[in-house]
Design an enzyme around this catalytic site. Structure first.
Site, mmCIF file in Angstrom:
data_model
loop_
_atom_site.group_PDB
_atom_site.id
_atom_site.type_symbol
_atom_site.label_atom_id
_atom_site.label_comp_id
_atom_site.label_asym_id
_atom_site.label_seq_id
_atom_site.Cartn_x
_atom_site.Cartn_y
_atom_site.Cartn_z
ATOM 1 C CE1 TYR A 175 -3.478 2.797 0.380
ATOM 2 C CE2 TYR A 175 -2.196 3.423 2.318
ATOM 3 C CZ TYR A 175 -3.184 3.708 1.382
ATOM 4 O OH TYR A 175 -3.862 4.910 1.443
ATOM 5 C CE LYS A 179 -2.626 6.865 -1.734
ATOM 6 N NZ LYS A 179 -3.859 7.122 -2.529
HETATM 7 N N1 LIG Z 1 -8.689 6.348 5.014
HETATM 8 C C1 LIG Z 1 -7.575 6.971 5.367
HETATM 9 O O1 LIG Z 1 -7.255 7.097 6.563
HETATM 10 C C2 LIG Z 1 -6.681 7.551 4.317
HETATM 11 C C3 LIG Z 1 -6.938 7.438 2.946
HETATM 12 N N2 LIG Z 1 -6.094 8.005 2.041
HETATM 13 C C4 LIG Z 1 -6.351 7.943 0.605
HETATM 14 O O2 LIG Z 1 -7.613 8.544 0.363
HETATM 15 C C5 LIG Z 1 -8.249 7.950 -0.748
HETATM 16 C C6 LIG Z 1 -9.644 7.547 -0.365
HETATM 17 O O3 LIG Z 1 -9.557 6.611 0.700
HETATM 18 P P1 LIG Z 1 -10.827 6.120 1.503
HETATM 19 O O4 LIG Z 1 -11.967 7.006 1.204
HETATM 20 O O5 LIG Z 1 -10.420 5.904 2.892
HETATM 21 O O6 LIG Z 1 -11.053 4.704 0.835
HETATM 22 P P2 LIG Z 1 -12.393 4.036 0.292
HETATM 23 O O7 LIG Z 1 -12.070 2.618 0.024
HETATM 24 O O8 LIG Z 1 -13.535 4.329 1.197
HETATM 25 O O9 LIG Z 1 -12.629 4.805 -1.065
HETATM 26 C C7 LIG Z 1 -11.960 4.509 -2.240
HETATM 27 C C8 LIG Z 1 -12.952 4.549 -3.374
HETATM 28 O O10 LIG Z 1 -12.233 4.227 -4.571
HETATM 29 C C9 LIG Z 1 -13.036 3.331 -5.312
HETATM 30 N N3 LIG Z 1 -12.216 2.475 -6.140
HETATM 31 C C10 LIG Z 1 -11.403 1.467 -5.736
HETATM 32 N N4 LIG Z 1 -10.866 0.867 -6.790
HETATM 33 C C11 LIG Z 1 -11.340 1.508 -7.886
HETATM 34 C C12 LIG Z 1 -11.144 1.333 -9.280
HETATM 35 N N5 LIG Z 1 -10.371 0.353 -9.759
HETATM 36 N N6 LIG Z 1 -11.768 2.165 -10.113
HETATM 37 C C13 LIG Z 1 -12.596 3.142 -9.650
HETATM 38 N N7 LIG Z 1 -12.817 3.341 -8.337
HETATM 39 C C14 LIG Z 1 -12.193 2.532 -7.475
HETATM 40 C C15 LIG Z 1 -13.783 2.499 -4.271
HETATM 41 O O11 LIG Z 1 -14.942 1.895 -4.842
HETATM 42 C C16 LIG Z 1 -14.079 3.536 -3.220
HETATM 43 O O12 LIG Z 1 -15.337 4.131 -3.431
HETATM 44 C C17 LIG Z 1 -7.362 6.783 -1.173
HETATM 45 O O13 LIG Z 1 -6.610 7.165 -2.290
HETATM 46 C C18 LIG Z 1 -6.462 6.550 0.026
HETATM 47 O O14 LIG Z 1 -5.224 6.031 -0.366
HETATM 48 C C19 LIG Z 1 -5.003 8.704 2.445
HETATM 49 C C20 LIG Z 1 -4.704 8.831 3.759
HETATM 50 C C21 LIG Z 1 -5.504 8.280 4.803
HETATM 51 C C1 LIG Z 2 -4.930 -3.894 16.989
HETATM 52 C C2 LIG Z 2 -3.778 -3.024 16.638
HETATM 53 C C3 LIG Z 2 -2.747 -2.971 17.676
HETATM 54 C C4 LIG Z 2 -4.248 -1.647 16.261
HETATM 55 C C5 LIG Z 2 -4.588 -1.618 14.803
HETATM 56 C C6 LIG Z 2 -4.830 -0.244 14.308
HETATM 57 C C7 LIG Z 2 -4.660 -0.194 12.809
HETATM 58 C C8 LIG Z 2 -5.785 -0.963 12.159
HETATM 59 C C9 LIG Z 2 -4.578 1.255 12.337
HETATM 60 C C10 LIG Z 2 -3.412 1.985 13.025
HETATM 61 C C11 LIG Z 2 -2.923 3.040 12.051
HETATM 62 C C12 LIG Z 2 -3.894 2.982 10.894
HETATM 63 C C13 LIG Z 2 -3.445 3.518 9.536
HETATM 64 C C14 LIG Z 2 -2.983 4.950 9.632
HETATM 65 O O1 LIG Z 2 -3.985 5.775 10.197
HETATM 66 C C15 LIG Z 2 -2.577 5.529 8.309
HETATM 67 C C16 LIG Z 2 -3.343 5.120 7.136
HETATM 68 C C17 LIG Z 2 -3.209 5.877 6.029
HETATM 69 C C18 LIG Z 2 -3.808 5.523 4.823
HETATM 70 O O2 LIG Z 2 -3.487 6.093 3.774
HETATM 71 C C19 LIG Z 2 -4.798 4.420 4.771
HETATM 72 C C20 LIG Z 2 -5.250 3.957 6.122
HETATM 73 C C21 LIG Z 2 -4.090 3.831 7.099
HETATM 74 C C22 LIG Z 2 -3.156 2.775 6.535
HETATM 75 C C23 LIG Z 2 -4.597 3.407 8.501
HETATM 76 C C24 LIG Z 2 -5.156 1.964 8.479
HETATM 77 C C25 LIG Z 2 -5.477 1.416 9.865
HETATM 78 C C26 LIG Z 2 -4.294 1.502 10.827
HETATM 79 C C27 LIG Z 2 -3.167 0.615 10.347
#
Ligand SMILES: NC(=O)C1=CN([C@@H]2O[C@H](COP(=O)(O)OP(=O)(O)OC[C@H]3O[C@@H](n4cnc5c(N)ncnc54)[C@H](O)[C@@H]3O)[C@@H](O)[C@H]2O)C=CC1
Ligand SMILES: CC(C)CCC[C@@H](C)[C@H]1CC[C@H]2[C@@H]3[C@H](O)CC4=CC(=O)CC[C@]4(C)[C@H]3CC[C@]12C
Length: 385
Positions: A175, A179
């Site tokens: 992952y 990214k």
């Molecule tokens: N959730 C988090 O804590 C963080 C997320 N991100 C980034 O933010 C973005 C959004 O993440 P989330 O909303 O958490 O994930 P999510 O899984 O809820 O949303 C991702 C969306 O992309 C769509 N998707 C996946 N594969 C696809 C494909 N082949 N074609 C078209 N659409 C596709 C999914 O259907 C989904 O709706 C991602 O790029 C992720 O890497 C960055 C930092 C933290």
């Molecule tokens: C049971 C364990 C000791 C605790 C597990 C917690 C984990 C599931 C989460 C701890 C940190 C999270 C990640 C972090 O917030 C940064 C992220 C950035 C992204 O771009 C995608 C999500 C994630 C990887 C997030 C995922 C869950 C954790 C690993």
């Protein structure tokens, strides 16, 4: 310069909307617009971007909630498509002024193969860039991640660092590797000539761990706590800080960047910005308790209940079980060596680059972010009963 009302709260733009009705000319595309973050970006754009004429939402899986958006003044176009398919992406991008590329495969639990993660996150991003170049779209905002920086494989702490803090960003997990590669592609594409001869302007936003309404992992922790009789057991020392940011503020940053890229291309093009707000610095578990506590859960222990070596052993055991069970079922628990390392390594940001470059201030205070998230967890509870 943007007018002051644009920096207001959701709804404040409505008043200014009538004045700018004739200025509704922009077409935006949000890839991954039905995901956790994508839905917030979509709703934020509809509330806060008065120049919007058409909003295209491109996702592998379209949500039923999109229907309710189609009755507003902005044309909402839902496109079911796959970012790995270059022709589908090009068709969606053609004619768009701005692309916000949030689609991605977020998997740190071993649910999908490394090849698939690479295909969606890296090739998918390459397809988006090429589509912009071929069709003449000039502005591309990419949702990157803090994981592009760290925590790294050595588990070195990143304590309240900023975009310029030196840090050895070395990864092995699919992952963060994907990214990092995708972000590099986006930044390198800045300045490329698009159809018509003008330069592409790109930038990347790096959220820390996002929380808020729709956060699946928060939901998982909540249900795990309910199964354990209203208790969660501390696994990580309270002293390990993990950066978190509210989803509404991450969405707001995307909207602002998308808007300002044209006017501040020289300053913002090719730049990276951490996504930040005033959420407190806490351990991953203590932070979750800010929401789960008011919903009736308790975090047991002031220190981790299990010794760290045992957690490492259990995490490794989970990897083995995942591998052994693969022919029969998908075993993908929260604990594995990677998630343990993530949760157990300090990684927090402290920066004002987004404020300096494009006037970002968090739209939601910490109190409001917390209240909204608690209400959402309570609603999850209500709907589960
Ligand atoms: N959730 C988090 O804590 C963080 C997320 N991100 C980034 O933010 C973005 C959004 O993440 P989330 O909303 O958490 O994930 P999510 O899984 O809820 O949303 C991702 C969306 O992309 C769509 N998707 C996946 N594969 C696809 C494909 N082949 N074609 C078209 N659409 C596709 C999914 O259907 C989904 O709706 C991602 O790029 C992720 O890497 C960055 C930092 C933290
Ligand atoms: C049971 C364990 C000791 C605790 C597990 C917690 C984990 C599931 C989460 C701890 C940190 C999270 C990640 C972090 O917030 C940064 C992220 C950035 C992204 O771009 C995608 C999500 C994630 C990887 C997030 C995922 C869950 C954790 C690993």
């Amino acid at each position: 310069m943007a007018s002051d009302s644009r920096f207001g709260r959701p709804g404040t733009v409505a008043a200014g909307m009538a004045d700018s009705a004739q200025a509704q000319k922009l077409v935006y595309l949000v890839t991954g617009g039905c995901g956790f973050l994508g839905e917030h970006v979509v709703r934020m754009l509809l509330q806060q971007e008065p120049q919007l004429r058409e909003l295209r939402i491109f996702d592998l899986h379209l949500g039923p909630w999109l229907e309710e958006l189609k009755t507003g003044p902005v044309q909402v176009t839902a496109i079911q498509g796959d970012v790995t398919q270059a022709h589908e992406v090009a068709a969606a991008v053609a004619g768009a002024h701005v692309v916000i590329h949030t689609a991605g495969l977020v998997d740190v639990f071993g649910k999908t193969s490394p090849e698939t993660i690479h295909e969606v996150n890296v090739q998918g991003t390459r397809n988006v860039i090429e589509a912009c170049v071929q069709t003449g779209t000039r502005f591309l905002v990419y949702t990157s991640s803090m994981e592009v920086v760290g925590p790294n494989v050595k588990g070195q702490p990143f304590y309240r660092g900023n975009e310029n803090t030196p840090y050895e960003a070395v990864h092995r997990h699919p992952y963060p590797c994907s990214k990092a590669l995708a972000e590099q592609l986006v930044l390198e594409a800045n300045g490329r000539k698009v159809l018509g001869g003008l330069p592409l302007v790109t930038c990347a936003l790096r959220p820390t761990g996002i929380y808020g309404e729709g956060h699946q992992i928060m939901r998982d922790f909540y249900h795990q706590g309910l199964r354990l009789g209203g208790r969660l057991f501390r696994a990580i020392p309270a002293s390990v800080e993990h950066g978190r940011v509210y989803v509404g503020n991450v969405a707001w940053m995307h909207v602002l960047v998308a808007r300002e890229l044209e006017h501040r291309a020289a300053l913002m093009g090719g730049q990276v910005y951490f996504c930040y707000d005033n959420s407190p610095y806490k351990s991953y578990e203590d932070f979750n308790m800010e929401f789960l506590g008011p919903c009736g859960l308790r975090l047991v222990g002031t220190h981790p209940l299990l010794p760290y070596w045992l957690l490492v052993f259990l995490a490794a055991l989970n990897v083995l079980l995942q591998w052994l069970l693969r022919p029969l079922l998908l075993y993908a628990p929260l604990l594995n060596p990677y998630t343990l390392a993530m949760a157990n390594t300090t990684f927090t940001v402290s920066t004002d680059k987004a404020r300096r470059h494009f006037g970002y201030e968090p739209l939601f205070s910490w109190e409001e972010s917390r209240t909204r998230t608690i209400r959402w967890v309570q609603a999850v509870e209500g709907s589960a009963q």
